[in-house]
Design a protein around this motif. Structure first.
Motif, PDB file in Angstrom:
ATOM      1  N   PRO A  79      35.320  31.449 -86.049  1.00 38.35           N
ATOM      2  CA  PRO A  79      35.999  30.812 -87.253  1.00 38.35           C
ATOM      3  C   PRO A  79      37.192  31.654 -87.590  1.00 38.35           C
ATOM      4  N   GLY A  80      38.281  32.009 -86.579  1.00 37.99           N
ATOM      5  CA  GLY A  80      39.164  32.785 -87.053  1.00 37.99           C
ATOM      6  C   GLY A  80      40.416  32.745 -85.859  1.00 37.99           C
ATOM      7  N   TYR A  81      40.736  33.420 -85.131  1.00 37.93           N
ATOM      8  CA  TYR A  81      41.824  33.380 -84.129  1.00 37.93           C
ATOM      9  C   TYR A  81      41.167  32.312 -82.958  1.00 37.93           C
ATOM     10  N   GLY A  82      40.014  32.024 -82.961  1.00 33.72           N
ATOM     11  CA  GLY A  82      39.216  31.175 -81.781  1.00 33.72           C
ATOM     12  C   GLY A  82      39.757  29.862 -82.372  1.00 33.72           C
ATOM     13  N   THR A  83      39.751  29.516 -83.628  1.00 27.37           N
ATOM     14  CA  THR A  83      40.071  28.053 -84.115  1.00 27.37           C
ATOM     15  C   THR A  83      41.449  28.106 -84.784  1.00 27.37           C
ATOM     16  N   ALA A  84      41.724  28.751 -85.674  1.00 27.95           N
ATOM     17  CA  ALA A  84      43.000  28.778 -86.402  1.00 27.95           C
ATOM     18  C   ALA A  84      43.920  29.172 -85.440  1.00 27.95           C
ATOM     19  N   PHE A  85      44.152  30.049 -84.865  1.00 29.03           N
ATOM     20  CA  PHE A  85      45.303  30.627 -83.763  1.00 29.03           C
ATOM     21  C   PHE A  85      45.204  29.336 -82.607  1.00 29.03           C
ATOM     22  N   LEU A  86      44.127  29.106 -82.204  1.00 30.70           N
ATOM     23  CA  LEU A  86      43.876  28.387 -81.190  1.00 30.70           C
ATOM     24  C   LEU A  86      44.920  26.854 -81.493  1.00 30.70           C
ATOM     25  N   ALA A  87      44.828  26.510 -82.738  1.00 30.05           N
ATOM     26  CA  ALA A  87      45.557  25.327 -83.073  1.00 30.05           C
ATOM     27  C   ALA A  87      47.161  25.647 -82.983  1.00 30.05           C
ATOM     28  N   ARG A  88      47.504  26.727 -83.368  1.00 24.34           N
ATOM     29  CA  ARG A  88      48.972  27.165 -83.055  1.00 24.34           C
ATOM     30  C   ARG A  88      49.137  27.160 -81.740  1.00 24.34           C
ATOM     31  N   VAL A  89      48.429  27.410 -80.946  1.00 20.05           N
ATOM     32  CA  VAL A  89      48.818  27.429 -79.491  1.00 20.05           C
ATOM     33  C   VAL A  89      48.645  26.142 -78.613  1.00 20.05           C
ATOM     34  N   VAL A  90      47.606  25.503 -78.856  1.00 14.77           N
ATOM     35  CA  VAL A  90      47.763  24.160 -78.178  1.00 14.77           C
ATOM     36  C   VAL A  90      47.924  23.018 -79.236  1.00 14.77           C
ATOM     37  N   GLY A  91      47.829  22.969 -80.380  1.00 11.40           N
ATOM     38  CA  GLY A  91      48.036  21.926 -81.221  1.00 11.40           C
ATOM     39  C   GLY A  91      46.700  21.821 -82.163  1.00 11.40           C
ATOM     40  N   GLU A  92      46.853  21.100 -83.186  1.00  9.00           N
ATOM     41  CA  GLU A  92      45.836  20.978 -83.972  1.00  9.00           C
ATOM     42  C   GLU A  92      44.758  19.670 -83.410  1.00  9.00           C
ATOM     43  N   LYS A  93      45.044  18.776 -82.704  1.00  8.49           N
ATOM     44  CA  LYS A  93      44.230  17.746 -82.339  1.00  8.49           C
ATOM     45  C   LYS A  93      43.677  18.302 -81.117  1.00  8.49           C
ATOM     46  N   LYS A  94      44.273  18.960 -80.268  1.00 11.20           N
ATOM     47  CA  LYS A  94      43.629  19.528 -78.792  1.00 11.20           C
ATOM     48  C   LYS A  94      42.699  20.550 -79.362  1.00 11.20           C
ATOM     49  N   ALA A  95      43.017  21.343 -80.389  1.00  8.87           N
ATOM     50  CA  ALA A  95      42.165  22.606 -80.570  1.00  8.87           C
ATOM     51  C   ALA A  95      40.904  21.965 -81.307  1.00  8.87           C
ATOM     52  N   ARG A  96      40.901  21.080 -82.175  1.00  6.68           N
ATOM     53  CA  ARG A  96      39.501  20.314 -82.640  1.00  6.68           C
ATOM     54  C   ARG A  96      38.950  19.541 -81.351  1.00  6.68           C
ATOM     55  N   GLU A  97      39.493  19.044 -80.328  1.00  6.50           N
ATOM     56  CA  GLU A  97      38.824  18.491 -79.476  1.00  6.50           C
ATOM     57  C   GLU A  97      38.034  19.611 -78.372  1.00  6.50           C
ATOM     58  N   ILE A  98      38.655  20.759 -78.342  1.00  6.13           N
ATOM     59  CA  ILE A  98      38.141  21.725 -77.728  1.00  6.13           C
ATOM     60  C   ILE A  98      36.765  22.318 -78.307  1.00  6.13           C
ATOM     61  N   TRP A  99      37.088  22.466 -79.559  1.00  4.74           N
ATOM     62  CA  TRP A  99      35.669  22.815 -80.352  1.00  4.74           C
ATOM     63  C   TRP A  99      34.671  21.750 -80.627  1.00  4.74           C
ATOM     64  N   TYR A 100      35.037  20.551 -80.941  1.00  8.51           N
ATOM     65  CA  TYR A 100      34.057  19.448 -81.121  1.00  8.51           C
ATOM     66  C   TYR A 100      33.384  18.804 -80.070  1.00  8.51           C
ATOM     67  N   LEU A 101      34.020  19.015 -79.101  1.00 11.31           N
ATOM     68  CA  LEU A 101      33.340  18.229 -77.884  1.00 11.31           C
ATOM     69  C   LEU A 101      33.004  19.513 -76.817  1.00 11.31           C
ATOM     70  N   ASN A 102      33.426  20.550 -76.865  1.00 10.02           N
ATOM     71  CA  ASN A 102      32.706  21.527 -75.721  1.00 10.02           C
ATOM     72  C   ASN A 102      33.120  21.087 -74.365  1.00 10.02           C
ATOM     73  N   ARG A 103      34.394  20.499 -73.943  1.00  6.05           N
ATOM     74  CA  ARG A 103      34.594  20.102 -72.701  1.00  6.05           C
ATOM     75  C   ARG A 103      35.137  21.195 -71.846  1.00  6.05           C
ATOM     76  N   ARG A 104      35.196  21.223 -70.686  1.00  3.49           N
ATOM     77  CA  ARG A 104      35.810  22.122 -69.728  1.00  3.49           C
ATOM     78  C   ARG A 104      36.929  21.650 -69.267  1.00  3.49           C
TER      79      ARG A 104
END
Length: 263
Positions: free
Chosen positions: A144-169
């Motif tokens: 709940p820090g760089y792995g989420t909030a900063f990830l959204a800055r790096v890849v965009g909000e929608k993609k970051a949520r996809e990465i965390w909610y769906l746990n795809r590879r």
């Protein structure tokens, strides 16, 4: 501390480039408390060594860059110090705060906390065999820090949520497309490409590079506070049966049943 005194990592300087390698291939380079402490010391050693111009963060072996926290050391807490038994805030801050670029060299799995390390590193270069992704919600965990909030800055909000909610590879090419990696190269060319990028950095003005890095960091400095607060929330979560269900299911080789713990 001399380089030979490290147990969980390898430390080597190649033509002005410090290579810091997590040396736990039998654990898919998952980190325990000691691993994190050694990484912090090595990063600061390289970061303030005037003979070093760039830093490479790598994982030993062919299978994994890093797969996050060592689950064998996790039973509601890890085996070291820090809010959750791992000094994650310090490790993440070390990567961000050393005045030299840190390049993630990803030859295999960059999963969970390993994916977070790639996110935080200044640059990421991947092999065609690299695999990125998150597993937290499948394992009873989250960053709940760089792995989420900063990830959204790096890849965009929608993609970051996809990465965390769906746990795809995601492949190395997909990581480049989303902005999580800078380049993907044939597996056998990875080390040469990483060294090439690092040596190019070494040719630049170290003061200008340090100022540029600090400037980038200043824009997201508030996220250190989010991370610190988030780790306390994570500690409380790890003390629940819902979180423990993830590790228990892994040990029992079954699918976790998180929903039964929902309140």
């Amino acid at each position: 501390m001399t380089p030979t005194e490290f147990e969980d990592i390898l430390y080597d300087v190649r033509n002005g480039v410090a290579w810091i390698t997590i040396n736990r291939p039998e654990k898919m380079n998952a980190f325990r408390g000691q691993t994190c402490d050694e990484l912090i010391r090595a990063l600061n050693r390289a970061g303030y060594d005037r003979a070093v111009g760039a830093i490479v963060l790598a994982g030993a072996g062919e299978k994994a860059f890093c797969t996050g926290g060592d689950q064998s050391a996790h039973d509601g807490n890890y085996d070291g110090r820090g809010t959750i038994g791992l000094p994650m805030e310090e490790l993440h801050d070390a990567i961000r705060n050393v005045p030299k670029p840190v390049i993630a060299r990803v030859q295999g799995f960059a999963i969970g906390g390993g994916n977070v390390l790639c996110t935080i590193c200044d640059l990421t270069i991947a092999s065609e065999k690299a695999i990125f992704g998150q597993v937290g919600p499948k394992m009873g965990s989250v960053d709940p820090g760089y792995g989420t909030a900063f990830l959204a800055r790096v890849v965009g909000e929608k993609k970051a949520r996809e990465i965390w909610y769906l746990n795809r590879r995601y492949s190395g090419a997909e990581a480049v497309a989303m902005g999580l990696a800078n380049a993907v190269v044939p597996h056998e060319q990875l080390d040469a490409e990483v060294q090439k990028w690092a040596e190019e950095i070494c040719e630049r003005s170290p003061t200008a590079i340090a100022i540029a890095k600090r400037s980038f960091n200043a824009d997201t400095a508030h996220q250190a506070g989010i991370a610190g607060l988030g780790m306390y929330a994570l500690k409380l979560y790890y003390d629940t049966e819902e979180s423990r269900e993830g590790v228990k299911a892994l040990q029992e080789r079954r699918k976790p049943e998180f929903r039964k713990f929902a309140k």
